[in-house]
Design a protein around this motif. Structure first.
Motif, short mmCIF file in Angstrom:
data_model
loop_
_atom_site.label_atom_id
_atom_site.label_comp_id
_atom_site.label_asym_id
_atom_site.label_seq_id
_atom_site.Cartn_x
_atom_site.Cartn_y
_atom_site.Cartn_z
N LYS A 214 0.82 -1.22 0.00
CA LYS A 214 0.00 0.00 0.00
C LYS A 214 0.85 1.26 0.00
N PHE A 215 2.15 1.11 0.26
CA PHE A 215 3.03 2.28 0.26
C PHE A 215 3.43 2.62 -1.18
N GLN A 216 3.40 3.88 -1.50
CA GLN A 216 3.64 4.30 -2.88
C GLN A 216 5.05 3.93 -3.34
N ALA A 217 6.04 4.04 -2.47
CA ALA A 217 7.41 3.71 -2.86
C ALA A 217 7.54 2.23 -3.23
N ILE A 218 6.85 1.37 -2.45
CA ILE A 218 6.89 -0.07 -2.74
C ILE A 218 6.16 -0.36 -4.06
N GLN A 219 5.07 0.33 -4.29
CA GLN A 219 4.34 0.14 -5.55
C GLN A 219 5.24 0.52 -6.74
N GLN A 220 6.01 1.57 -6.57
CA GLN A 220 6.92 1.98 -7.64
C GLN A 220 7.98 0.90 -7.88
N TYR A 221 8.51 0.34 -6.81
CA TYR A 221 9.50 -0.74 -6.94
C TYR A 221 8.89 -1.94 -7.70
N LEU A 222 7.67 -2.31 -7.29
CA LEU A 222 7.02 -3.46 -7.91
C LEU A 222 6.75 -3.21 -9.40
N ALA A 223 6.38 -1.98 -9.72
CA ALA A 223 6.11 -1.64 -11.13
C ALA A 223 7.39 -1.77 -11.97
N ILE A 224 8.50 -1.30 -11.42
CA ILE A 224 9.78 -1.43 -12.14
C ILE A 224 10.15 -2.90 -12.31
N MET A 225 9.98 -3.68 -11.25
CA MET A 225 10.28 -5.12 -11.35
C MET A 225 9.41 -5.79 -12.39
N ALA A 226 8.14 -5.45 -12.43
CA ALA A 226 7.23 -6.07 -13.40
C ALA A 226 7.64 -5.71 -14.83
N GLY A 227 8.03 -4.47 -15.04
CA GLY A 227 8.45 -4.04 -16.37
C GLY A 227 9.72 -4.75 -16.82
N GLU A 228 10.68 -4.86 -15.91
CA GLU A 228 11.94 -5.54 -16.24
C GLU A 228 11.70 -7.02 -16.51
N THR A 229 10.85 -7.64 -15.71
CA THR A 229 10.56 -9.07 -15.89
C THR A 229 9.85 -9.32 -17.22
N ALA A 230 8.92 -8.46 -17.57
CA ALA A 230 8.20 -8.62 -18.84
C ALA A 230 9.14 -8.44 -20.02
N ALA A 231 10.04 -7.47 -19.94
CA ALA A 231 11.00 -7.25 -21.03
C ALA A 231 11.93 -8.44 -21.18
N ALA A 232 12.39 -8.98 -20.04
CA ALA A 232 13.28 -10.15 -20.08
C ALA A 232 12.56 -11.35 -20.66
N ARG A 233 11.32 -11.54 -20.28
CA ARG A 233 10.55 -12.69 -20.78
C ARG A 233 10.33 -12.57 -22.29
N ALA A 234 10.05 -11.35 -22.76
CA ALA A 234 9.84 -11.15 -24.20
C ALA A 234 11.12 -11.43 -24.99
N ALA A 235 12.25 -10.98 -24.46
CA ALA A 235 13.53 -11.23 -25.13
C ALA A 235 13.86 -12.73 -25.15
N ALA A 236 13.59 -13.40 -24.03
CA ALA A 236 13.83 -14.84 -23.97
C ALA A 236 12.92 -15.59 -24.92
N LEU A 237 11.67 -15.14 -25.02
CA LEU A 237 10.72 -15.78 -25.94
C LEU A 237 11.18 -15.64 -27.38
N MET A 238 11.64 -14.45 -27.75
CA MET A 238 12.11 -14.24 -29.11
C MET A 238 13.31 -15.12 -29.42
N ALA A 239 14.21 -15.27 -28.46
CA ALA A 239 15.37 -16.14 -28.67
C ALA A 239 14.95 -17.59 -28.82
N ALA A 240 13.96 -18.01 -28.04
CA ALA A 240 13.48 -19.39 -28.16
C ALA A 240 12.84 -19.62 -29.53
#
Length: 337
Positions: A214-240
């Protein structure tokens, strides 16, 4: 078919939860036997070759799932070994397998536990493969490990029996890219597991009367993590998806894997840092699941090419191209989308 195998893999790995000892790299023979009996090491093969005729991206999902459970088995290495043996017209490996250059057989995942080792050396435009029976031959290994404790052994080359020879029409650089592809898939799976665990922790952990999430700073951290994870997954998918080009367009395959290894490596740095920031001290506990996942990401970033290595190769290729930078990037993407 794909969902059935994915669900089967999730159930299988859930039956063998990693304990602290196995998270540190201890061998789990029962888990490997279950994985072998399920046929997962044959996932990259066609039905004619003894596999399931899965799309490469679907087969790589097995590596995501295994990595998310922080297990220590050479599943990806055995999948690649079987793919090479099949292309050379040889029978699949018996048990866990590894692949290494004949002149530089170091850093072999779980070497001391392998039953089959595939050595390769260039011969003309192809690679000459030698399939070795290394079961019950512990003296041929010089034992080592990565920072996670996963076995990374050196093959010393004596007292083994060759059980097959063959040729496969790919270059040595393709083998390196195949192994980097394996690590990219594993890292994408570990990143998703870290994100899921961190979101759950931020939802359940209450501080100052409300969940951390519920803390805004934590939400910001989670949003960055989600974006990085999605980008990594997309790159890995393309390589596969590019795996089907390893023989027909090896340069495209190698560059796509290079982009994936760079992207998942960058994501690993950010996601590891933020996940530990959110968890606090408990994230460093050896008994807590975040610990083995982040340690594996740190180890896998350096295996089969660091980001700097692949970035140098990718940059040189882009700069040397006659078509210009932007057309090369868009043409590479056009192969998959």
């Amino acid at each position: 078919m794909t969902d059935m195998i994915s669900d089967s893999a999730k159930r299988l790995f859930a039956q063998y939860p990693a304990v602290p000892e196995s998270r540190d790299g201890a061998w789990n023979a029962a888990l490997w036997q279950a994985v072998d009996e399920a046929g997962f090491p044959l996932a990259l093969l066609s039905e004619e070759e003894g596999g399931f005729s899965l799309e490469p991206a679907d087969a790589c999902t097995l590596l995501h799932i295994a990595a998310a459970h922080a297990v220590t088995i050479p599943l990806g290495e055995t999948m690649v070994a079987n793919w090479l043996l099949a292309k050379a017209g040889l029978e699949p490996a018996e048990g866990p397998a590894g692949v290494a250059a004949r002149t530089l057989a170091t850093g072999i995942a779980c070497g001391r536990y392998l039953r089959t080792l595939v050595l390769y050396e260039p011969e003309g435009d192809s690679l000459r493969l030698v399939r070795l029976d290394v079961s019950d031959a512990g003296e041929v290994w010089k034992q080592g490990s990565n920072i996670t404790g996963e076995p990374r052994d050196t093959f010393l080359g004596d007292a083994t029996t060759a059980t097959g020879f063959g040729f496969v029409p790919v270059g040595a650089e393709a083998i390196n890219a195949l192994m980097a592809l394996v690590r990219s898939q594993q890292m994408a799976g570990a990143l998703q597991a870290i994100l899921d665990r961190t979101v759950q922790y931020a939802t359940e952990r209450v501080q100052f009367g409300k969940p951390l999430g519920k803390f805004q700073a934590i939400q910001q951290y989670l949003a960055i993590m989600a974006g990085e994870t999605a980008a990594a997954r997309a790159a890995a998918l393309m390589a596969a998806q590019a795996l089907s080009m390893v023989q027909s367009e090896p340069d495209v395959f190698r560059l796509t894997v290079a982009a994936a290894k760079i992207r998942v490596g960058e994501a690993a740095g950010t996601v590891c840092a933020l996940s530990h920031q959110i968890h606090g001290a408990i994230g460093f506990s050896r008994e807590y699941a975040l610990h083995p996942l982040t340690r594996r990401l740190w180890a896998w970033r350096d295996e089969h090419g660091r980001e700097a290595d692949w970035a140098s190769e990718l940059g040189k290729s882009i700069i040397s191209g006659k078509a210009g930078v932007w057309p090369q990037i868009t043409n590479l993407q056009a192969s998959f989308f």
